[in-house]
Design an enzyme around this catalytic site. Sequence first.
Site, PDB file in Angstrom:
ATOM      1  N   ALA A  63      29.693   3.359  72.934  1.00 15.81           N
ATOM      2  CA  ALA A  63      30.469   3.089  71.963  1.00 15.81           C
ATOM      3  C   ALA A  63      29.989   2.007  70.124  1.00 15.81           C
ATOM      4  O   ALA A  63      29.108   0.965  70.909  1.00 15.81           O
ATOM      5  CB  ALA A  63      31.660   2.789  71.741  1.00 15.81           C
ATOM      6  N   GLY A 102      30.118   4.036  76.841  1.00 10.16           N
ATOM      7  CA  GLY A 102      30.550   5.568  76.201  1.00 10.16           C
ATOM      8  C   GLY A 102      28.922   5.816  76.244  1.00 10.16           C
ATOM      9  O   GLY A 102      29.156   7.583  76.305  1.00 10.16           O
ATOM     10  N   GLU A 105      29.577   7.043  79.830  1.00 10.15           N
ATOM     11  CA  GLU A 105      30.642   8.622  79.717  1.00 10.15           C
ATOM     12  C   GLU A 105      30.173   9.679  79.158  1.00 10.15           C
ATOM     13  O   GLU A 105      30.985  10.395  79.916  1.00 10.15           O
ATOM     14  CB  GLU A 105      31.633   7.456  79.174  1.00 10.15           C
ATOM     15  CG  GLU A 105      32.465   5.981  79.554  1.00 10.15           C
ATOM     16  CD  GLU A 105      32.972   5.603  78.500  1.00 10.15           C
ATOM     17  OE1 GLU A 105      34.157   5.731  79.006  1.00 10.15           O
ATOM     18  OE2 GLU A 105      32.745   4.806  77.470  1.00 10.15           O
ATOM     19  N   GLU A 125      31.768  -3.183  79.838  1.00 11.01           N
ATOM     20  CA  GLU A 125      32.570  -3.343  78.819  1.00 11.01           C
ATOM     21  C   GLU A 125      33.666  -3.913  78.819  1.00 11.01           C
ATOM     22  O   GLU A 125      33.947  -5.142  78.249  1.00 11.01           O
ATOM     23  CB  GLU A 125      33.730  -2.069  78.381  1.00 11.01           C
ATOM     24  CG  GLU A 125      33.474  -0.365  77.488  1.00 11.01           C
ATOM     25  CD  GLU A 125      32.533   0.139  78.533  1.00 11.01           C
ATOM     26  OE1 GLU A 125      32.227   1.374  78.253  1.00 11.01           O
ATOM     27  OE2 GLU A 125      32.127  -0.307  79.584  1.00 11.01           O
TER      28      GLU A 125
HETATM   29  N1  T1G Z   1      27.229  -0.945  69.236  1.00 15.03           N
HETATM   30  C1  T1G Z   1      26.500  -1.837  68.250  1.00 15.03           C
HETATM   31  N2  T1G Z   1      25.416  -2.540  67.967  1.00 15.03           N
HETATM   32  C2  T1G Z   1      24.969  -2.896  69.077  1.00 15.03           C
HETATM   33  C3  T1G Z   1      25.353  -2.275  70.370  1.00 15.03           C
HETATM   34  C4  T1G Z   1      26.783  -1.732  70.464  1.00 15.03           C
HETATM   35  N3  T1G Z   1      26.730  -0.890  71.478  1.00 15.03           N
HETATM   36  N4  T1G Z   1      23.973  -2.207  71.052  1.00 15.03           N
HETATM   37  C5  T1G Z   1      23.827  -3.300  70.505  1.00 15.03           C
HETATM   38  N5  T1G Z   1      23.092  -2.931  69.271  1.00 15.03           N
HETATM   39  C6  T1G Z   1      23.119  -3.473  68.679  1.00 15.03           C
HETATM   40  C7  T1G Z   1      22.925  -5.424  68.254  1.00 15.03           C
HETATM   41  O1  T1G Z   1      23.889  -6.246  67.931  1.00 15.03           O
HETATM   42  C8  T1G Z   1      21.274  -5.860  68.228  1.00 15.03           C
HETATM   43  O2  T1G Z   1      21.663  -5.771  66.685  1.00 15.03           O
HETATM   44  C9  T1G Z   1      20.850  -4.148  68.177  1.00 15.03           C
HETATM   45  O3  T1G Z   1      21.149  -3.183  68.419  1.00 15.03           O
HETATM   46  C10 T1G Z   1      19.853  -4.473  69.115  1.00 15.03           C
HETATM   47  O4  T1G Z   1      20.066  -5.163  70.449  1.00 15.03           O
HETATM   48  C11 T1G Z   1      34.546   3.271  74.647  1.00 15.03           C
HETATM   49  C12 T1G Z   1      34.771   1.028  74.751  1.00 15.03           C
HETATM   50  C13 T1G Z   1      21.610  -1.905  74.738  1.00 15.03           C
HETATM   51  C14 T1G Z   1      21.148  -4.086  76.229  1.00 15.03           C
HETATM   52  O5  T1G Z   1      27.926  -3.357  75.967  1.00 15.03           O
HETATM   53  O6  T1G Z   1      23.955  -4.656  76.091  1.00 15.03           O
HETATM   54  O7  T1G Z   1      31.152   1.615  75.553  1.00 15.03           O
HETATM   55  O8  T1G Z   1      21.113  -8.069  66.165  1.00 15.03           O
HETATM   56  O9  T1G Z   1      18.752  -7.632  71.127  1.00 15.03           O
HETATM   57  O10 T1G Z   1      17.716  -6.532  73.858  1.00 15.03           O
HETATM   58  O11 T1G Z   1      33.933   2.604  77.088  1.00 15.03           O
HETATM   59  O12 T1G Z   1      22.063  -4.799  73.334  1.00 15.03           O
HETATM   60  O13 T1G Z   1      19.092  -6.435  65.935  1.00 15.03           O
HETATM   61  O14 T1G Z   1      20.794  -6.742  63.919  1.00 15.03           O
HETATM   62  O15 T1G Z   1      20.937  -6.323  72.255  1.00 15.03           O
HETATM   63  O16 T1G Z   1      17.234  -4.576  73.209  1.00 15.03           O
HETATM   64  C15 T1G Z   1      29.284  -1.085  75.513  1.00 15.03           C
HETATM   65  C16 T1G Z   1      25.664  -3.630  74.643  1.00 15.03           C
HETATM   66  C17 T1G Z   1      30.015  -0.851  74.295  1.00 15.03           C
HETATM   67  C18 T1G Z   1      26.427  -2.645  75.700  1.00 15.03           C
HETATM   68  C19 T1G Z   1      19.533  -3.853  73.951  1.00 15.03           C
HETATM   69  N6  T1G Z   1      27.947  -1.169  75.380  1.00 15.03           N
HETATM   70  N7  T1G Z   1      23.886  -3.775  73.788  1.00 15.03           N
HETATM   71  O17 T1G Z   1      19.637  -5.058  74.929  1.00 15.03           O
HETATM   72  O18 T1G Z   1      18.952  -5.265  72.332  1.00 15.03           O
HETATM   73  S1  T1G Z   1      31.640  -0.744  74.553  1.00 15.03           S
HETATM   74  C20 T1G Z   1      27.175  -2.069  76.148  1.00 15.03           C
HETATM   75  C21 T1G Z   1      23.159  -3.950  74.931  1.00 15.03           C
HETATM   76  C22 T1G Z   1      32.222   0.716  75.072  1.00 15.03           C
HETATM   77  C23 T1G Z   1      33.237   2.794  75.328  1.00 15.03           C
HETATM   78  C24 T1G Z   1      33.177   1.263  75.447  1.00 15.03           C
HETATM   79  C25 T1G Z   1      21.907  -4.507  74.542  1.00 15.03           C
HETATM   80  C26 T1G Z   1      21.597  -3.977  74.796  1.00 15.03           C
HETATM   81  P1  T1G Z   1      20.178  -7.450  65.412  1.00 15.03           P
HETATM   82  P2  T1G Z   1      19.611  -6.195  71.296  1.00 15.03           P
HETATM   83  P3  T1G Z   1      17.702  -5.122  73.469  1.00 15.03           P
END
Ligand code: T1G
Length: 690
Positions: A63, A102, A105, A125
Amino acid sequence: MSNFVSVARDNDVAIITIDNPPVNALSLHVREPLMQALVALRDDASVAVIVVACAGRTFVAGADITEFGKPVQQPELRAIIGTLETIAKPTVAAIHGTALGGGLELALGCHFRVADADARLGLPEVKLGLLPGGGGTVRLPRLVGAIKALRMIVSGALVGADEAHEAGLVDAVFESNVTTHAVNFAREIARKGGPFTPVRDRDDEIKKTELAAFDAEAADLARKARGLDAPIACAQAVRNTVTMSFEEALAAERALFMKLVAGDQSRAQRHLFFAEREAAKIPGKDLVRRRIARVGVIGAGTMGGGIAMAFANGGFPVTLLETSEEALQRGLGMIDKNYAVSVSRGSLTEDAKRQRLVQFKGSTDYSDLADCDLIIEAVFEDMAVKKEVFGKLDAVAKPGAILATNTSYLDIDEIAASISRPQDVLGLHFFSPANVMKLLEIVRADKTAPDALATVVDLARRIGKVAVVVGVCHGFVGNRMLAARGSESEALLLEGATPSQIDKAFTDFGWPMGPFQMGDLAGLDISWRNRKARGQTAVIADTLCEQGRFGQKTGRGYYLYENGSRMPVPDPQIDALIRGKAAEKGIASREISAEEIIERTLYPMVNEGAKILEEGIAARASDIDVIWVNGYGFPIGKGGPMFWAGLEGAPRIVERLEYWHQRTGKDVFKPARLLKRMAETGSWEAGARP
Ligand code: T1G
C-alpha cells in the site's frame, strides 16, 4: 485505462499492468483504475483469464505508506481484492522483484501466483508497526499453513521464490519473462477449466493447525516483542484465522489494523522508514562517483576485522594490513572464526564462507595498499598514531583514493590537515560489531570533496549499511549525545538510584539494555581511557576500573557475571561503594523515580540533539533518529530521540530541563534555542539553520 494501470489483450487473455514508479505502491491513483479494469474484465465475456502484472523493477511493494494517517479514500485495497476474488474466470498474478504487503495481498486475491526466480515475497507490515490490513493474515495461512504464516507475518521476513513455491504460496517459478510465462500458464489453466477456488475458500491448510503448537510458537514470538504492539496483533490475527470464519477473521484483522495505524508506534516506525531514505539524500546527486573496486583496511583488531568482513560480505576484495605477521594472522583467524560461527548457526553456507575468505589479502607492507580505491584506518584511538598512519597513506595511496578514518571521536579536520590531500579524507564511523551493526556515521570534514562523500554514501548501501552524514565535532552525533545522556548517570547513583534501577527504567522504556549493563558489555576500561585522555573523572566509574572491574570481560563491573555468564547479577559491594562515595561528598540518599531517571538522561540527550542541529552537524532531526535507532538501540516504537521528543511533548521537556538547570546549574540542562523553538512550533525543521 490510465497512466498507472493499462490493459492489454493476448487473444482471450487480458493482462492488467500496474505502472507506478518507483515501487508500484497501491496509491489511490492506482486503485481507482485497477478496480475499473477488474470490473470491466470480469464482465467481458471475451476474456477467459486475467493476468495481473507490474511494469518496472518490481511487483507491487505494498500500500502507499504516505497515505497512512490520512482519511481513507475509496476504493480501498480490501474492496479491490474482494472484487478480484469474486471473478469466476481464473486470475493469475505475475510476480517479479518484490511482492510485499498489500502487493502480496493483491496476489493472494488471485487464484494463482507465478514468480520470477529472483522474486521475494512477504508481509513486512510489522516493520511499520502494523499488520497486513488487506486480508493477508486471513489468506496467507490458507496457503502456507498457520505456523508458517505466523512466522512470516510476525517477523516480516521475506521468502524467495523457491521457498514460496515449496510452501504453496506460488504455483510456478520461471527463470525470466515472468509475465510471458504467466500468460501461457493462464491460457493452460483456462484450457484445463475450473473449478477455480479462491484462496478464501481453501481451508485445508488451516484445519491442520494444532492450536497448542501454534500458541506455544506465538508466545515465544511475543516474548521477543519488547513492548511493540504490532507483533502481538499479528499473532492474534493469524490465530483468528484458525478459530474464526473467514469473514469474522477479516473483520477482526481490520479492527486490529485500524488501531495500530492510528497509534504512536506505527507513526514512529513509518517515520523511520522514510527517515532512513531521506538520510541517504545528500547534495550532489548528479556528481560522478569515484570507482571503488578494492578496499584496504588498516588494523585487524575487532573493529578492523569487522569492517573488512562488511566489505567482503558486500563482494569487495579487501587488503587487510597489520603491523606484524603475528597480529595479521590473529586478525585473519578471528575473521575465519566469525564466519565459522555463522556457518554453524546456518546463516551462511560453507561455500559462501569460502567465497568470502578468498576476498581477503593480508599484508604488513603499506605499499600493498597502492591499488586500493578506499582505505579505512581502524587503529588505536590516539591522534599521533592516526597522523602517523595517514602520513604513510599519503605516500603510498593512489591519486583519488578515498582515505577514511574509523575514529569515534577524534578531530578529522586535524587528521586531514596533516596530509597533502585533505579533500580525500573523511570519517567512516562503524559500530561494533562492524559486520553486523547497520549504522554507518559518515563524517564530512571541512575539506572533504563532495564526490568523495557521495561515493561513500552510495557504497554504504552496497554493504548493507544505513548511512548518515554528519559534521566534525567531539563524538560526532551519536557519541556526543551518548555523553549527554550519561552525564547524570553518576549523579543519579550518588543521590540514591542503583545501577539495576536505572537500567530497569531504560528497559521499561524499550531499550535492549540500560547504560550500566551496556557499559559492562562494551568494557568500562574503554571510556576510562577516554576520560583520562581528556582529563575528565567519574568518581564511581573510575573507582571500579581502578579495582579492575571492567565489566563482562573481567567478570565484574557494575554487576557480577558468574562463571563467564552474560547474566548481570546485582552486587551489594557496588551499592556499598556508591553509598561510600556519596557520604564522602556529603550527598544524602533519597528515593528516585523512573520518571526522574528518564528526565535526567533522555531529556539532556534530546537537548544535545537540538544543539547538534543548530550547529549543522546533522542536516535533519530525522538523521539523528536514524543514528540512534540503528547504532544505539533506541526503541523503534518511539521513532528515535527527536521524534520521541514530539511524543513526550517538547514543552514538558523544556520545562523539566529548566527545572533541573536551576536546581543543578549544569549546562547539559540548559534548553537549546532550537528545542524551545520546537516546543513552540511542534517541528524541528521550523527553527533549523538554513
Ligand atoms: N509506499 C510509498 N512509498 C514507498 C513504498 C510504499 N509502500 N515503498 C517504497 N517507497 C518509496 C521510498 O520511500 C523511496 O522513495 C522509493 O520508494 C524507493 O524505495 C494494507 C498496510 C520495495 C524493498 O513495507 O521495503 O502494504 O526516497 O529506496 O531499496 O497490508 O522500498 O526515492 O522518495 O526503499 O530498492 C508494506 C516497503 C506497506 C515495503 C525497495 N510494504 N518498501 O527497496 O528502494 S504497508 C513495505 C520497501 C501495506 C497493507 C499494508 C523497499 C523495497 P524516495 P527504496 P529499494
